[in-house]
Design a protein around this motif. Structure first.
Motif, PDB file in Angstrom:
ATOM      1  N   LYS A 457       0.834  -1.216   0.000  1.00 50.07           N
ATOM      2  CA  LYS A 457       0.000   0.000   0.000  1.00 50.07           C
ATOM      3  C   LYS A 457       0.866   1.261   0.000  1.00 50.07           C
ATOM      4  N   ILE A 458       1.795   1.327  -0.963  1.00 47.10           N
ATOM      5  CA  ILE A 458       2.685   2.477  -1.102  1.00 47.10           C
ATOM      6  C   ILE A 458       2.330   3.234  -2.375  1.00 47.10           C
ATOM      7  N   ALA A 459       2.040   4.523  -2.223  1.00 47.50           N
ATOM      8  CA  ALA A 459       1.623   5.353  -3.350  1.00 47.50           C
ATOM      9  C   ALA A 459       2.824   5.927  -4.086  1.00 47.50           C
ATOM     10  N   ILE A 460       2.643   6.196  -5.365  1.00 45.48           N
ATOM     11  CA  ILE A 460       3.712   6.805  -6.153  1.00 45.48           C
ATOM     12  C   ILE A 460       3.901   8.250  -5.734  1.00 45.48           C
ATOM     13  N   ASP A 461       5.155   8.651  -5.609  1.00 50.04           N
ATOM     14  CA  ASP A 461       5.510  10.025  -5.266  1.00 50.04           C
ATOM     15  C   ASP A 461       6.868  10.290  -5.900  1.00 50.04           C
ATOM     16  N   THR A 462       6.891  11.003  -6.993  1.00 48.37           N
ATOM     17  CA  THR A 462       8.127  11.186  -7.741  1.00 48.37           C
ATOM     18  C   THR A 462       8.102  12.518  -8.476  1.00 48.37           C
ATOM     19  N   VAL A 463       9.284  12.995  -8.814  1.00 43.58           N
ATOM     20  CA  VAL A 463       9.421  14.168  -9.672  1.00 43.58           C
ATOM     21  C   VAL A 463       9.866  13.679 -11.042  1.00 43.58           C
ATOM     22  N   PRO A 464       9.044  13.818 -12.075  1.00 34.49           N
ATOM     23  CA  PRO A 464       9.436  13.365 -13.416  1.00 34.49           C
ATOM     24  C   PRO A 464      10.756  14.003 -13.842  1.00 34.49           C
ATOM     25  N   PHE A 465      11.629  13.175 -14.448  1.00 33.48           N
ATOM     26  CA  PHE A 465      12.965  13.641 -14.853  1.00 33.48           C
ATOM     27  C   PHE A 465      13.233  13.116 -16.256  1.00 33.48           C
ATOM     28  N   PHE A 466      13.638  14.019 -17.136  1.00 33.74           N
ATOM     29  CA  PHE A 466      13.867  13.668 -18.546  1.00 33.74           C
ATOM     30  C   PHE A 466      15.184  14.277 -18.998  1.00 33.74           C
ATOM     31  N   TRP A 467      15.832  13.645 -19.977  1.00 36.27           N
ATOM     32  CA  TRP A 467      17.077  14.175 -20.532  1.00 36.27           C
ATOM     33  C   TRP A 467      17.204  13.804 -22.005  1.00 36.27           C
ATOM     34  N   THR A 468      18.010  14.549 -22.705  1.00 34.59           N
ATOM     35  CA  THR A 468      18.382  14.194 -24.067  1.00 34.59           C
ATOM     36  C   THR A 468      19.754  14.791 -24.360  1.00 34.59           C
ATOM     37  N   PHE A 469      20.378  14.300 -25.423  1.00 32.13           N
ATOM     38  CA  PHE A 469      21.713  14.772 -25.799  1.00 32.13           C
ATOM     39  C   PHE A 469      21.828  14.695 -27.313  1.00 32.13           C
ATOM     40  N   PHE A 470      22.103  15.815 -27.964  1.00 31.33           N
ATOM     41  CA  PHE A 470      22.333  15.806 -29.408  1.00 31.33           C
ATOM     42  C   PHE A 470      23.199  16.994 -29.797  1.00 31.33           C
ATOM     43  N   PHE A 471      24.017  16.809 -30.835  1.00 28.87           N
ATOM     44  CA  PHE A 471      24.926  17.842 -31.324  1.00 28.87           C
ATOM     45  C   PHE A 471      25.772  18.426 -30.193  1.00 28.87           C
ATOM     46  N   GLY A 472      26.166  17.577 -29.240  1.00 25.26           N
ATOM     47  CA  GLY A 472      27.002  18.036 -28.148  1.00 25.26           C
ATOM     48  C   GLY A 472      26.280  18.847 -27.099  1.00 25.26           C
ATOM     49  N   LYS A 473      24.953  18.909 -27.157  1.00 22.54           N
ATOM     50  CA  LYS A 473      24.165  19.705 -26.219  1.00 22.54           C
ATOM     51  C   LYS A 473      23.412  18.775 -25.249  1.00 22.54           C
ATOM     52  N   SER A 474      23.483  19.091 -23.961  1.00 20.98           N
ATOM     53  CA  SER A 474      22.817  18.277 -22.940  1.00 20.98           C
ATOM     54  C   SER A 474      21.598  19.023 -22.412  1.00 20.98           C
ATOM     55  N   LEU A 475      20.440  18.439 -22.598  1.00 22.94           N
ATOM     56  CA  LEU A 475      19.193  19.038 -22.135  1.00 22.94           C
ATOM     57  C   LEU A 475      18.616  18.195 -21.011  1.00 22.94           C
ATOM     58  N   ARG A 476      18.255  18.830 -19.910  1.00 22.05           N
ATOM     59  CA  ARG A 476      17.596  18.161 -18.790  1.00 22.05           C
ATOM     60  C   ARG A 476      16.241  18.826 -18.535  1.00 22.05           C
ATOM     61  N   TYR A 477      15.341  18.053 -17.952  1.00 20.16           N
ATOM     62  CA  TYR A 477      14.008  18.584 -17.629  1.00 20.16           C
ATOM     63  C   TYR A 477      13.479  17.845 -16.407  1.00 20.16           C
ATOM     64  N   ALA A 478      12.893  18.571 -15.478  1.00 19.33           N
ATOM     65  CA  ALA A 478      12.276  17.945 -14.309  1.00 19.33           C
ATOM     66  C   ALA A 478      10.997  18.679 -13.948  1.00 19.33           C
ATOM     67  N   GLY A 479      10.045  17.936 -13.402  1.00 21.09           N
ATOM     68  CA  GLY A 479       8.777  18.522 -13.002  1.00 21.09           C
ATOM     69  C   GLY A 479       7.669  18.191 -13.967  1.00 21.09           C
ATOM     70  N   TYR A 480       6.592  18.973 -13.900  1.00 18.16           N
ATOM     71  CA  TYR A 480       5.459  18.785 -14.801  1.00 18.16           C
ATOM     72  C   TYR A 480       4.927  20.163 -15.177  1.00 18.16           C
ATOM     73  N   GLY A 481       5.232  20.581 -16.407  1.00 22.89           N
ATOM     74  CA  GLY A 481       4.985  21.959 -16.806  1.00 22.89           C
ATOM     75  C   GLY A 481       3.715  22.222 -17.587  1.00 22.89           C
ATOM     76  N   ALA A 482       2.817  21.247 -17.697  1.00 23.95           N
ATOM     77  CA  ALA A 482       1.588  21.455 -18.462  1.00 23.95           C
ATOM     78  C   ALA A 482       0.804  22.641 -17.899  1.00 23.95           C
ATOM     79  N   GLY A 483       0.362  23.499 -18.788  1.00 22.37           N
ATOM     80  CA  GLY A 483      -0.424  24.656 -18.367  1.00 22.37           C
ATOM     81  C   GLY A 483       0.402  25.787 -17.780  1.00 22.37           C
ATOM     82  N   PHE A 484       1.732  25.772 -17.984  1.00 22.60           N
ATOM     83  CA  PHE A 484       2.559  26.852 -17.433  1.00 22.60           C
ATOM     84  C   PHE A 484       2.140  28.191 -18.026  1.00 22.60           C
TER      85      PHE A 484
END
Length: 549
Positions: A457-484
């Protein structure tokens, strides 16, 4: 032609699991078994004076040419492996908070005393080393073999033939694998079956778009021996076609079926195809599987390539192919920055694919431009792979995603879901139901599903974390930005080194950065602690919100 036969992967007997090789980081260390099994003599090493380190400080130290991570937190010392077990990032550059250290690049977290995983993505914990303060000196106790081990597979049981219970996991991604491992870590000794429609064991899918010619052996999340060691069955070429919830049975494309006592649905997503004239030509490719990547790589050499879709996957493919193909063009319906030798056709879309002898030759755009193409790669989004649930009582939303509660439980008893196919309540946005197709989220949901199959009975509790890498550039993203409602930029966009704070109702709901580590990991840790960053704090270049870590 008849349906191809499904089969179980040949899993040799092996004692002592082996972790995934990490070719991106150069970390070639492998798990070599429990230290207790080795019966090696323990030796001690003085590494510093206790007074030399400040509280909440991390420091890389070296013993016999091996680096370890020494940590002082709340006045106590501890020592763990120094590299994140995901892609080998140096944890000393990460975030120390609340008894754990967060990887600066991909957000994985490890307990600073035990090395156990506290946040994903990763499959292994870290080795930990006994650490004491004696006469003001910091002493580490270890063995020679322990110094060779950065990763540590967490303790697991294996199957008992006496236990007839069956847990069936549909889908060969990280959600199923983490679910299986967590079940064994929690002491479950029944039968565990992973059924995947692919021809391979679970592998690191995000690497496909970055390195199309990668060897399957280099991206397996676990080696074959691991599954036999812990009694986890993997059935490949096994595509689900229906779920009978009354009989607790899943049917497969090859005509077979499998009963279950608990079921995890983790079938991921399916790439969308173009719907215009000519979309059925042979040399039009989607990228979802390892076999797709191999095909694209084979067809792309010295050819004119058109990539439809300016998504992260599309950009990653473009970055990889730019030195391999004769030309690379990207067609998208949004504006992006132009890079390297790629031609961009933005705010445009494909209206026709013209072919010759069944193969695409030209891509016709709405603007009237005609692009020559020997190969067309389509990356215009995905849809949930839930078609096999048609006619079942399992509840889905209008987009086809499976609705689950905070325990990953569907509306049908004993059936859980995880990964891209779910719509779940996210605490970060007041438990609003969201659908997030992140690699890290799939890991976490598989973990939560396993715990709740075992009545935790353990609920999910997390901060979404995403990353990508292209052309030598490192992009990170965390949180949930819908409706910003607003974006606050710190740094220099022209130099492509900045952080963007997404604001909603005068507080930060998400953050993205380009070449600005470890700020996204820092924000993720603040949000994970339950604290908020105000709009005024985001505007302050001194980043006063760092005090919340």
């Amino acid at each position: 032609m008849g349906a191809s036969r499904s089969k179980s992967v040949d899993l040799p007997t092996f004692h002592g699991s082996e972790s995934q090789e990490n070719e991106l980081s150069g970390d070639k260390q492998r798990h070599k078994g429990s230290l207790k099994e080795k019966h090696e003599p323990v030796f001690e090493k003085e590494v510093c004076l206790a007074s030399e380190m400040q509280d909440n400080e991390m420091r890389e130290i070296e013993i016999n040419n091996h680096k370890l991570l020494l940590i002082k937190a709340n006045g106590e010392f501890s020592t763990i492996g120094h590299l994140c077990t995901h892609y080998g990032s140096q944890l000393v550059n990460g975030v120390l908070s609340r008894g754990r250290v967060r990887c600066p690049r991909h957000g994985a977290c490890f307990n600073i005393k035990t090395g156990d995983i506290e946040e994903f993505p990763c499959v292994d914990g870290l080795q930990c080393y006994k650490t004491e303060v004696q006469d003001g000196k910091v002493i580490i106790f270890t063995t020679t073999s322990a110094l060779d081990i950065n990763k540590r597979t967490q303790n697991m049981v294996t199957r008992s033939l006496v236990n007839k219970d069956v847990i069936l996991l549909i889908g060969g991604g990280p959600a199923s694998l983490i679910c299986a491992e967590t079940l064994r870590q929690e002491g479950y000794r029944g039968r565990i079956i992973i059924a995947t429609k692919e021809m391979h064991l679970p592998y690191d899918r995000p690497k496909l778009s970055k390195t199309l010619d990668i060897d399957i052996e280099h991206i397996l999340l676990r080696k074959p021996e691991f599954y036999s060691t812990y009694g986890i069955e993997v059935l490949i070429n096994k595509e689900a076609t229906s779920v009978n919830t009354k009989k607790r049975k899943v049917s497969f494309k090859d005509g077979t079926s499998q009963r279950y006592d608990n079921l995890l649905l983790a079938t991921g997503s399916i790439p969308r195809m173009l719907s215009c004239l000519g979309a059925d030509l042979e040399n039009i490719c989607l990228l979802r599987s390892f076999d797709d990547a191999i095909r694209i790589n084979k067809l792309a050499t010295a050819k004119d390539i058109v990539i439809v879709g300016s998504s992260f996957i599309g950009m990653e493919i473009a970055a990889y192919l730019v030195e391999k193909a004769s030309s690379v063009s990207v067609v998208g319906n949004s504006e992006v920055f132009e890079l390297e030798d790629v031609k961009f056709y933005m705010s445009d879309h494909v209206i026709e694919l013209r072919g010759e002898d069944g193969l695409v030759k030209d891509v016709v755009l709405a603007s009237g431009k005609v692009l020559p193409a020997d190969l067309c790669v389509v990356g215009i989004g995905v849809r949930p792979a839930t078609h096999y649930l048609h006619g079942s009582p399992i509840k889905t939303d209008p987009k086809g995603t499976i609705i689950v509660d905070e325990y990953m439980q569907t509306n049908v008893e004993r059936i859980y879901a995880a990964g891209d196919i779910t719509s779940f309540p996210l605490p970060l946005c007041s438990n609003e139901n969201v659908s997030i197709s992140h690699w890290q989220i799939a890991h976490k949901q598989g973990y939560i599903a396993a715990l709740n199959m075992q009545k935790k009975k353990i609920a999910i509790d997390t901060v979404p974390f995403f990353w990508t890498f292209f052309f030598g550039k490192s992009l990170r993203y965390a949180g949930y930005g819908a409706g910003f409602e607003e974006v606050i930029i710190q740094g220099n966009k022209d130099e492509l080194k900045f952080v963007a704070f997404y604001i909603k109702e005068d507080k930060v709901v998400a953050v993205a950065s380009l070449n600005y580590d470890p700020v996204v990991a820092q924000v993720a840790e603040v949000l994970a602690s339950g604290k908020t960053i105000s709009k005024l704090e985001a505007q302050d270049k001194q980043m006063p919100w760092l005090q919340y870590i």
